[in-house]
Structures are given as structure tokens and as C-alpha cells.
Motif scaffolding. Structure first.
Motif, mmCIF file in Angstrom:
data_model
loop_
_atom_site.group_PDB
_atom_site.id
_atom_site.type_symbol
_atom_site.label_atom_id
_atom_site.label_comp_id
_atom_site.label_asym_id
_atom_site.label_seq_id
_atom_site.Cartn_x
_atom_site.Cartn_y
_atom_site.Cartn_z
ATOM 1 N N GLY A 56 35.419 105.013 41.995
ATOM 2 C CA GLY A 56 34.988 106.272 42.576
ATOM 3 C C GLY A 56 35.356 107.505 41.777
ATOM 4 N N LEU A 57 36.033 107.335 40.640
ATOM 5 C CA LEU A 57 36.323 108.482 39.785
ATOM 6 C C LEU A 57 35.045 108.904 39.081
ATOM 7 N N GLU A 58 35.023 110.115 38.547
ATOM 8 C CA GLU A 58 33.820 110.573 37.854
ATOM 9 C C GLU A 58 34.145 110.961 36.416
ATOM 10 N N GLU A 59 33.166 110.816 35.560
ATOM 11 C CA GLU A 59 33.322 111.162 34.149
ATOM 12 C C GLU A 59 33.237 112.676 34.004
ATOM 13 N N ARG A 60 34.216 113.266 33.325
ATOM 14 C CA ARG A 60 34.246 114.717 33.164
ATOM 15 C C ARG A 60 33.630 115.183 31.843
ATOM 16 N N ASN A 61 33.524 114.291 30.878
ATOM 17 C CA ASN A 61 32.947 114.646 29.583
ATOM 18 C C ASN A 61 31.426 114.670 29.722
ATOM 19 N N PRO A 62 30.792 115.826 29.459
ATOM 20 C CA PRO A 62 29.344 115.905 29.660
ATOM 21 C C PRO A 62 28.547 114.988 28.721
ATOM 22 N N VAL A 63 29.034 114.766 27.514
ATOM 23 C CA VAL A 63 28.326 113.871 26.591
ATOM 24 C C VAL A 63 28.420 112.430 27.095
ATOM 25 N N ALA A 64 29.602 112.028 27.510
ATOM 26 C CA ALA A 64 29.780 110.679 28.046
ATOM 27 C C ALA A 64 29.004 110.515 29.354
ATOM 28 N N ARG A 65 28.965 111.572 30.153
ATOM 29 C CA ARG A 65 28.212 111.516 31.415
ATOM 30 C C ARG A 65 26.721 111.309 31.139
ATOM 31 N N ALA A 66 26.208 111.986 30.111
ATOM 32 C CA ALA A 66 24.797 111.818 29.740
ATOM 33 C C ALA A 66 24.548 110.407 29.208
ATOM 34 N N ALA A 67 25.488 109.887 28.427
ATOM 35 C CA ALA A 67 25.347 108.518 27.905
ATOM 36 C C ALA A 67 25.357 107.510 29.056
ATOM 37 N N LEU A 68 26.210 107.751 30.032
ATOM 38 C CA LEU A 68 26.251 106.875 31.212
ATOM 39 C C LEU A 68 24.941 106.933 31.983
ATOM 40 N N ALA A 69 24.417 108.140 32.143
ATOM 41 C CA ALA A 69 23.170 108.297 32.883
ATOM 42 C C ALA A 69 22.009 107.633 32.151
ATOM 43 N N GLY A 70 22.043 107.676 30.839
ATOM 44 C CA GLY A 70 20.943 107.124 30.058
ATOM 45 C C GLY A 70 21.017 105.630 29.834
ATOM 46 N N ALA A 71 22.231 105.113 29.607
ATOM 47 C CA ALA A 71 22.333 103.691 29.236
ATOM 48 C C ALA A 71 23.455 102.960 29.947
ATOM 49 N N GLY A 72 24.065 103.578 30.914
ATOM 50 C CA GLY A 72 25.157 102.938 31.638
ATOM 51 C C GLY A 72 26.365 102.715 30.748
ATOM 52 N N ALA A 73 27.067 101.637 31.008
ATOM 53 C CA ALA A 73 28.287 101.339 30.248
ATOM 54 C C ALA A 73 27.990 101.160 28.765
ATOM 55 N N LEU A 74 26.811 100.633 28.438
ATOM 56 C CA LEU A 74 26.450 100.479 27.026
ATOM 57 C C LEU A 74 26.402 101.825 26.314
ATOM 58 N N GLY A 75 26.080 102.867 27.050
ATOM 59 C CA GLY A 75 26.074 104.213 26.474
ATOM 60 C C GLY A 75 27.461 104.637 26.016
ATOM 61 N N LEU A 76 28.486 104.281 26.805
ATOM 62 C CA LEU A 76 29.860 104.602 26.408
ATOM 63 C C LEU A 76 30.265 103.821 25.163
ATOM 64 N N TYR A 77 29.916 102.543 25.131
ATOM 65 C CA TYR A 77 30.204 101.747 23.936
ATOM 66 C C TYR A 77 29.458 102.308 22.724
ATOM 67 N N GLY A 78 28.235 102.754 22.950
ATOM 68 C CA GLY A 78 27.451 103.358 21.868
ATOM 69 C C GLY A 78 28.090 104.619 21.321
ATOM 70 N N LEU A 79 28.640 105.436 22.227
ATOM 71 C CA LEU A 79 29.333 106.651 21.778
ATOM 72 C C LEU A 79 30.536 106.316 20.906
ATOM 73 N N LYS A 80 31.299 105.348 21.324
ATOM 74 C CA LYS A 80 32.483 104.955 20.524
ATOM 75 C C LYS A 80 32.054 104.366 19.192
ATOM 76 N N PHE A 81 30.976 103.575 19.196
ATOM 77 C CA PHE A 81 30.473 103.004 17.965
ATOM 78 C C PHE A 81 29.997 104.110 17.016
ATOM 79 N N ALA A 82 29.320 105.113 17.566
ATOM 80 C CA ALA A 82 28.865 106.244 16.750
ATOM 81 C C ALA A 82 30.060 107.001 16.162
ATOM 82 N N ALA A 83 31.111 107.169 16.960
ATOM 83 C CA ALA A 83 32.315 107.833 16.455
ATOM 84 C C ALA A 83 32.939 107.033 15.312
ATOM 85 N N LEU A 84 32.954 105.725 15.451
ATOM 86 C CA LEU A 84 33.470 104.875 14.371
ATOM 87 C C LEU A 84 32.623 105.011 13.109
#
Length: 126
Positions: A56-84
Motif C-alpha cells: 500500500g505504499l506509493e512511489e514518490r519518484n515521478p520517473v519511477a511512477r511513470a515507468a510503473l504506470a507504463g510497464a509495471g515492475a518491468l519498468g522499474l527494472y528497465g530504469l535500473k538497467f538504463a542507469a547501469l
């Protein structure tokens, strides 16, 4: 001063910072381990974020929130992969003595986020 000059100057400072030069060599010899730790910390951060969202917690990072909205959990993994990927590109650009700072620069924010996520999850569960 150009970016290359600044990075070269940073390398000169880093090479001379250990007195006899052992500090950068010590750090350079562990660069692979730093990258592995960075990947591990990033995976822990994403896993804790996903678990926090399930509680029930919410994501506060707007970029991560957009990634979640667009691709769910895979969006978060994608963000970390892009950072790498960005980190690996930066590694190529910086001089050898300061290259180990790249994975550290990626790992520290993820480690802080993982600690914050842990505390928030514990506050919800407890």
C-alpha cells in the motif's frame, strides 16, 4: 574548462591522493566487485519497492511512477538497467584511476533508497 580536462585533472588528483598511490590501485583492483555490488543493491531496491507497493505504499519518484504506470515492475527494472548502461558509458569516458567511482555513484543512491524502503516497509508491517 572542458569535461575531458576536468576528468583528467580529477584523475591526477585521485592518483596522487593515496600518498604512494596505493589507494587508487586498491580501489581499481576491486572495481569488478563494486559493479557486482551495484547490481545487487539495485535489485534489492527494486524488490523492496515492489514489496512496498504491494503493502500500500506509493512511489514518490515521478520517473519511477511513470515507468510503473507504463510497464509495471518491468519498468522499474528497465530504469535500473538504463542507469547501469549510462554508468558503463561513463566508465569508458573517465580516466582509469577514477573509474571505480562510477559504480559507487550508482550504488549509493540505490542503497539509500533500499534503506528507506526497508524502514517504510517495517513501519507498515509492524
Amino acid at each position: 574548462m572542458s569535461l575531458r580536462q576536468l576528468l583528467s585533472r580529477s584523475a591526477d588528483v585521485a592518483a596522487s591522493s593515496g600518498g604512494d598511490g596505493r589507494f587508487p590501485l586498491w580501489l581499481r583492483s576491486r572495481e569488478r566487485n563494486l559493479w557486482l555490488c551495484t547490481v545487487a543493491v539495485m535489485l534489492i531496491d527494486v524488490t523492496l519497492t515492489i514489496n512496498g507497493l504491494a503493502l500500500g505504499l506509493e512511489e514518490r519518484n515521478p520517473v519511477a511512477r511513470a515507468a510503473l504506470a507504463g510497464a509495471g515492475a518491468l519498468g522499474l527494472y528497465g530504469l535500473k538497467f538504463a542507469a547501469l548502461l549510462v554508468g558503463l558509458c561513463c566508465r569508458v569516458l573517465v580516466p582509469a584511476p577514477v573509474r571505480p567511482l562510477v559504480p559507487l555513484a550508482l550504488a549509493v543512491p540505490s542503497a539509500i533508497a533500499a534503506v528507506v524502503n526497508s524502514v517504510l516497509i517495517l513501519s507498515v508491517v509492524a
